[in-house]
Scaffold this motif. Structure first.
Motif, short mmCIF file in Angstrom:
data_model
loop_
_atom_site.label_atom_id
_atom_site.label_comp_id
_atom_site.label_asym_id
_atom_site.label_seq_id
_atom_site.Cartn_x
_atom_site.Cartn_y
_atom_site.Cartn_z
N LYS A 47 -1.40 -38.74 -53.67
CA LYS A 47 -2.71 -38.69 -53.02
C LYS A 47 -2.71 -37.61 -51.96
O LYS A 47 -1.70 -37.39 -51.30
CB LYS A 47 -3.02 -40.04 -52.38
CG LYS A 47 -3.28 -41.14 -53.38
CD LYS A 47 -3.45 -42.45 -52.66
CE LYS A 47 -4.91 -42.76 -52.50
NZ LYS A 47 -5.14 -44.06 -51.88
N LYS A 48 -3.83 -36.94 -51.79
CA LYS A 48 -3.97 -35.95 -50.74
C LYS A 48 -4.05 -36.68 -49.39
O LYS A 48 -4.53 -37.80 -49.30
CB LYS A 48 -5.24 -35.13 -50.93
CG LYS A 48 -5.14 -34.16 -52.06
CD LYS A 48 -6.37 -33.29 -52.08
CE LYS A 48 -6.27 -32.29 -53.20
NZ LYS A 48 -7.44 -31.43 -53.25
N ALA A 49 -3.59 -36.00 -48.38
CA ALA A 49 -3.70 -36.56 -47.03
C ALA A 49 -5.17 -36.78 -46.70
O ALA A 49 -6.04 -36.02 -47.12
CB ALA A 49 -3.07 -35.60 -46.02
N ASN A 50 -5.46 -37.80 -45.96
CA ASN A 50 -6.83 -38.13 -45.59
C ASN A 50 -7.28 -37.24 -44.44
O ASN A 50 -7.25 -37.62 -43.30
CB ASN A 50 -6.93 -39.61 -45.21
CG ASN A 50 -8.37 -40.05 -45.08
OD1 ASN A 50 -9.27 -39.36 -45.52
ND2 ASN A 50 -8.56 -41.20 -44.48
N ARG A 51 -7.67 -36.02 -44.78
CA ARG A 51 -8.14 -35.07 -43.77
C ARG A 51 -9.46 -34.50 -44.23
O ARG A 51 -9.75 -34.45 -45.42
CB ARG A 51 -7.12 -33.97 -43.54
CG ARG A 51 -6.85 -33.10 -44.72
CD ARG A 51 -5.72 -32.12 -44.42
NE ARG A 51 -5.42 -31.37 -45.61
CZ ARG A 51 -5.84 -30.13 -45.84
NH1 ARG A 51 -6.56 -29.51 -44.95
NH2 ARG A 51 -5.54 -29.52 -46.96
N ASP B 15 -16.95 -31.21 -46.81
CA ASP B 15 -17.54 -32.48 -46.41
C ASP B 15 -18.60 -32.24 -45.33
O ASP B 15 -18.32 -31.61 -44.32
CB ASP B 15 -16.47 -33.42 -45.84
CG ASP B 15 -15.45 -33.84 -46.87
OD1 ASP B 15 -15.76 -33.77 -48.07
OD2 ASP B 15 -14.35 -34.23 -46.46
N PRO B 16 -19.82 -32.75 -45.53
CA PRO B 16 -20.85 -32.57 -44.50
C PRO B 16 -20.41 -33.23 -43.19
O PRO B 16 -19.95 -34.35 -43.18
CB PRO B 16 -22.07 -33.28 -45.08
CG PRO B 16 -21.76 -33.58 -46.50
CD PRO B 16 -20.27 -33.51 -46.67
N GLY B 17 -20.51 -32.51 -42.12
CA GLY B 17 -20.15 -33.05 -40.82
C GLY B 17 -18.67 -33.04 -40.53
O GLY B 17 -18.25 -33.51 -39.48
N ALA B 18 -17.84 -32.52 -41.43
CA ALA B 18 -16.39 -32.51 -41.21
C ALA B 18 -16.03 -31.55 -40.08
O ALA B 18 -15.06 -31.78 -39.37
CB ALA B 18 -15.66 -32.12 -42.49
#
Length: 72
Positions: free
Chosen positions: A4-8, A13-16
């Motif tokens: 799984k990719k790191a949760n970053r 992503d809008p607003g990221a």
């Protein structure tokens, strides 16, 4: 099984990430553009570096990320 990719946040992503408008004198703008060209960088990368340096100076963790380097 794929990892799984790191949760970053991704730059997609809008607003990221947030934008910042900076006003400065023409001489400062020109000097920063020249510095960016001489260092084969961008104004955005120089700003990220400056913000992280400011955080370090104030004994804070440098957490400002450059969304332009996000390879997702």
């Amino acid at each position: 099984m794929p990892r799984k990719k790191a949760n970053r946040p991704s730059s997609r992503d809008p607003g990221a990430f947030k934008a910042l408008i900076v006003r400065m004198n023409p001489e400062g703008w020109r000097a920063l553009r020249i510095l960016a060209a001489e260092s084969d960088s961008t104004l955005n990368a120089l700003a990220i570096e400056a913000f992280n340096d400011l955080l370090r100076k104030r004994h804070k963790r440098p957490v400002v990320a450059n969304p332009l380097l996000d390879a997702d």
